[in-house]
Scaffold this motif. Structure first.
Motif, PDB file in Angstrom:
ATOM      1  N   VAL A  17       0.843  -1.202   0.000  1.00 34.01           N
ATOM      2  CA  VAL A  17       0.000   0.000   0.000  1.00 34.01           C
ATOM      3  C   VAL A  17       0.876   1.250   0.000  1.00 34.01           C
ATOM      4  O   VAL A  17       0.616   2.207  -0.742  1.00 34.01           O
ATOM      5  CB  VAL A  17      -0.978  -0.010   1.197  1.00 34.01           C
ATOM      6  N   MET A  18       1.927   1.254   0.797  1.00 29.95           N
ATOM      7  CA  MET A  18       2.817   2.413   0.847  1.00 29.95           C
ATOM      8  C   MET A  18       3.502   2.636  -0.500  1.00 29.95           C
ATOM      9  O   MET A  18       3.626   3.766  -0.949  1.00 29.95           O
ATOM     10  CB  MET A  18       3.860   2.199   1.950  1.00 29.95           C
ATOM     11  N   THR A  20       2.357   1.668  -3.442  1.00 32.06           N
ATOM     12  CA  THR A  20       1.334   2.105  -4.392  1.00 32.06           C
ATOM     13  C   THR A  20       1.007   3.583  -4.183  1.00 32.06           C
ATOM     14  O   THR A  20       0.862   4.338  -5.149  1.00 32.06           O
ATOM     15  CB  THR A  20       0.061   1.242  -4.255  1.00 32.06           C
ATOM     16  N   TYR A  21       0.925   3.989  -2.921  1.00 23.48           N
ATOM     17  CA  TYR A  21       0.701   5.411  -2.638  1.00 23.48           C
ATOM     18  C   TYR A  21       1.880   6.243  -3.158  1.00 23.48           C
ATOM     19  O   TYR A  21       1.681   7.316  -3.733  1.00 23.48           O
ATOM     20  CB  TYR A  21       0.499   5.656  -1.143  1.00 23.48           C
ATOM     21  N   SER A  22       3.109   5.752  -2.962  1.00 26.99           N
ATOM     22  CA  SER A  22       4.288   6.472  -3.465  1.00 26.99           C
ATOM     23  C   SER A  22       4.215   6.627  -4.977  1.00 26.99           C
ATOM     24  O   SER A  22       4.556   7.684  -5.512  1.00 26.99           O
ATOM     25  CB  SER A  22       5.571   5.727  -3.102  1.00 26.99           C
ATOM     26  N   TYR A  24       1.575   6.851  -6.847  1.00 27.19           N
ATOM     27  CA  TYR A  24       0.599   7.910  -7.132  1.00 27.19           C
ATOM     28  C   TYR A  24       1.165   9.290  -6.774  1.00 27.19           C
ATOM     29  O   TYR A  24       1.084  10.231  -7.568  1.00 27.19           O
ATOM     30  CB  TYR A  24      -0.693   7.637  -6.360  1.00 27.19           C
ATOM     31  N   ALA A  25       1.745   9.405  -5.587  1.00 25.71           N
ATOM     32  CA  ALA A  25       2.249  10.698  -5.122  1.00 25.71           C
ATOM     33  C   ALA A  25       3.406  11.199  -5.984  1.00 25.71           C
ATOM     34  O   ALA A  25       3.486  12.394  -6.288  1.00 25.71           O
ATOM     35  CB  ALA A  25       2.681  10.596  -3.662  1.00 25.71           C
ATOM     36  N   TYR A  26       4.295  10.299  -6.389  1.00 28.70           N
ATOM     37  CA  TYR A  26       5.430  10.707  -7.219  1.00 28.70           C
ATOM     38  C   TYR A  26       4.976  11.313  -8.535  1.00 28.70           C
ATOM     39  O   TYR A  26       5.630  12.198  -9.080  1.00 28.70           O
ATOM     40  CB  TYR A  26       6.346   9.524  -7.521  1.00 28.70           C
ATOM     41  N   THR A  28       1.906  12.786  -9.069  1.00 34.95           N
ATOM     42  CA  THR A  28       0.893  13.845  -8.961  1.00 34.95           C
ATOM     43  C   THR A  28       1.240  14.975  -7.998  1.00 34.95           C
ATOM     44  O   THR A  28       0.649  16.049  -8.108  1.00 34.95           O
ATOM     45  CB  THR A  28      -0.460  13.245  -8.524  1.00 34.95           C
ATOM     46  N   ASN A  29       2.162  14.783  -7.082  1.00 33.39           N
ATOM     47  CA  ASN A  29       2.446  15.784  -6.055  1.00 33.39           C
ATOM     48  C   ASN A  29       3.637  16.653  -6.463  1.00 33.39           C
ATOM     49  O   ASN A  29       4.772  16.189  -6.502  1.00 33.39           O
ATOM     50  CB  ASN A  29       2.733  15.085  -4.726  1.00 33.39           C
ATOM     51  N   LYS A  53       8.125   1.029  -8.204  1.00 31.93           N
ATOM     52  CA  LYS A  53       7.410   0.800  -6.951  1.00 31.93           C
ATOM     53  C   LYS A  53       6.075   0.115  -7.197  1.00 31.93           C
ATOM     54  O   LYS A  53       5.689  -0.792  -6.458  1.00 31.93           O
ATOM     55  CB  LYS A  53       7.213   2.113  -6.189  1.00 31.93           C
TER      56      LYS A  53
END
Length: 121
Positions: A17-18, A20-22, A24-26, A28-29, A53
């Protein structure tokens, strides 16, 4: 064996999960772009790392070959150790490099419980 299986799945899902979140964040953020620049990495590395990742998270959760899972563990270990080194080398405060340390420990627990389950089969 039941406790080992539960520990394996909890730690493995946390890492997946971490990661997968990374991913997305990499992608879009915008603040992460500045973070990568601060660490001295080019922008394209953020995209490469994001894709790796996501692939690694999928490999950890799928019942594929043992070799593919071992490579995912190795890749994430290198990623977390590299993140720790990058933050320490950049003079960042401990709060910024403690997250990869914590996730490295969680990954280690996942790996060792995975290996324990493999020996039991």
């Amino acid at each position: 064996m039941k406790a080992t299986k539960i520990t394996y799945w909890i730690t493995t899902v946390i890492v997946a999960v971490m990661m997968t979140y990374s991913f997305y964040a990499y992608l879009t953020n915008p603040a992460l772009k500045q973070g990568f620049q601060h660490l001295g990495f080019p922008n394209y590395f953020k995209i490469e790392l994001a894709v790796c990742k996501l692939i690694g998270a999928i490999l950890l959760l799928q019942p594929l070959s043992k070799l593919a899972k071992e490579w995912a563990y190795a890749g994430f270990t290198i990623t977390f150790v590299s993140a720790i080194i990058a933050h320490v080398s950049s003079g960042d405060p401990a709060g910024l490099f403690m997250a990869p340390v914590i996730f490295l420990v969680i990954l280690g627990v996942s790996y060792f419980t995975y290996r324990k389950m493999q020996r039991a089969v």
